[in-house]
Design an enzyme around this catalytic site. Structure first.
Site, PDB file in Angstrom:
ATOM      1  N   GLY A 291      50.601  26.643 -31.020  1.00 61.85           N
ATOM      2  CA  GLY A 291      49.870  27.545 -30.144  1.00 61.85           C
ATOM      3  C   GLY A 291      49.137  26.765 -29.073  1.00 61.85           C
ATOM      4  N   GLU A 292      48.022  27.286 -28.622  1.00 61.36           N
ATOM      5  CA  GLU A 292      47.178  26.695 -27.580  1.00 61.36           C
ATOM      6  C   GLU A 292      47.797  26.756 -26.183  1.00 61.36           C
ATOM      7  OE1 GLU A 292      45.978  22.677 -28.407  1.00 61.36           O
ATOM      8  OE2 GLU A 292      45.194  23.155 -30.396  1.00 61.36           O
TER       9      GLU A 292
END
EC number: 2.4.2.21
Length: 356
Positions: free
Chosen positions: A316-317
């Site tokens: 993610g991120e």
């Protein structure tokens, strides 16, 4: 000041004539037609985006990471302490997280945006906080509809402001403990899939706790009864502030006629919402990587998208979006820098789409 309704109304359609010109130009480059595969299709997609003025190009690049906490964390659907959201957001301001390293490699600036972290304000983080965490979707809605609409508009405006300052390629990312649970709920609602088909391990949830996560998603949908034909209803009832924020980036970039690179599973759920809210958003979305999260295939199939990268990633991120930015730049470089067949004394048989 533009309203959300006006913003959605003003999303431009792709420029079909510019796309046709781009395809003709690409077919005349120093290669067999079609031999660069999806890179050619990507260049044509970019050429159709009005914000790029009829030609594939990349100016400034921005990664917008939406950070928020989730009330559903209380249901035992995540292994990480809730405070990790705030800790990692602070680490992002120092450039030490995965997305920051990959974005720096790609030459993109990371904008860390607090849309609902359950902690004191963090220096260096853009403040768009709606509340200290959203509601627990297992017992009620994540937020009110008015909160969702206001955040969509605020993030869309922020995105358009960046476009005015020279950003022509956006990437979306998120940060929030337990946020794969609302994302799975949204994917379940939009695709009509059972929770069992779309709930994964998130950030290394033990297999023994998956059944509880599935049950939480089912309860959230049963209690809140989100309308799959109303994207804002789904976001407000079973989503989260970070998911609303990513949706807002997509709406804002589309309004400016500019591309947005998706990240992984969380961004797929936001893309489903964005396309339900405004189908005109779809041509501006570019899938980056195939998330290793369980529901990825179902979400991508519903979006009719095939990602460019298969890296078994699920951080993610915005990490996958950052990793794919050079692919977008490669499509532009191909378009502008390759020689032309007409100037090379090479004549290819018609219909030859294979490299020699």
């Amino acid at each position: 000041m533009q309203t959300l309704h006006a913003l959605l109304r003003d999303i431009p359609a792709p420029d079909a004539e510019a796309m046709a010109r781009a395809q003709q130009h690409i077919d005349g480059l120093l290669k067999p037609p079609g031999s660069l595969g999806r890179l050619e299709a990507l260049a044509v997609q970019l050429a159709g985006m009005p914000g790029l003025n009829g030609t594939p190009q990349v100016g400034e690049k921005a990664m917008l990471v939406m950070c928020a906490d989730h009330g559903v964390w209380d249901e035992g659907v995540a292994v990480s302490p809730k405070i990790v959201t705030a800790i990692q957001a602070a680490n992002m301001t120092r450039g030490t997280t995965g997305v920051c390293v990959l974005a720096a490699q790609a030459g993109a600036k990371v904008h860390v945006i607090d849309v609902g972290i359950d902690a004191e304000p963090i220096p260096g983080v853009v403040d768009m906080r709606v509340a200290r965490g959203c509601g627990n979707i297992a017992v009620g809605p994540a937020m009110s509809r008015s909160q969702a609409e206001a955040l969509l508009l605020e993030v869309s405006r922020y995105t358009c402001d960046l476009a005015q300052r020279g950003v022509t390629l956006f990437g979306v990312g998120e940060l929030g403990m337990a946020n794969t649970t609302p994302a799975a709920a949204m994917v379940s609602v939009f695709t009509g899939s059972d929770a069992k088909e779309v709930v994964g391990i998130g950030a290394n949830l033990p297999p023994s706790r998956i059944d509880n996560k599935v049950d939480v998603v089912r309860r959230a949908i049963a209690i809140n009864q989100p309308n799959p034909r109303d994207g804002i209803d789904v976001l407000s009832k079973v989503g989260g502030f970070d998911l609303v924020g990513m949706t807002g980036v997509m709406l804002g970039a589309a309004r400016c006629g500019l591309p947005v690179l998706l990240d992984g599973f969380l961004s797929y759920s936001a893309a489903l919402a964005a396309c339900q809210i405004a189908p005109a958003v779809r041509p501006y979305l570019i899938p980056s990587h195939f998330s290793a999260e369980k529901g990825a295939r179902i979400a991508l199939a519903h979006l009719s998208m095939e990602p460019y990268l298969h890296m078994a990633m699920r951080l993610g991120e915005g990490s996958g979006a950052a990793l794919a930015m050079p692919i977008v730049e490669a499509a532009c470089a191909m378009f502008h820098n390759m020689g032309e067949l007409a100037a090379s004394n090479i004549v290819l048989p018609e219909g030859n789409a294979n490299a020699t």
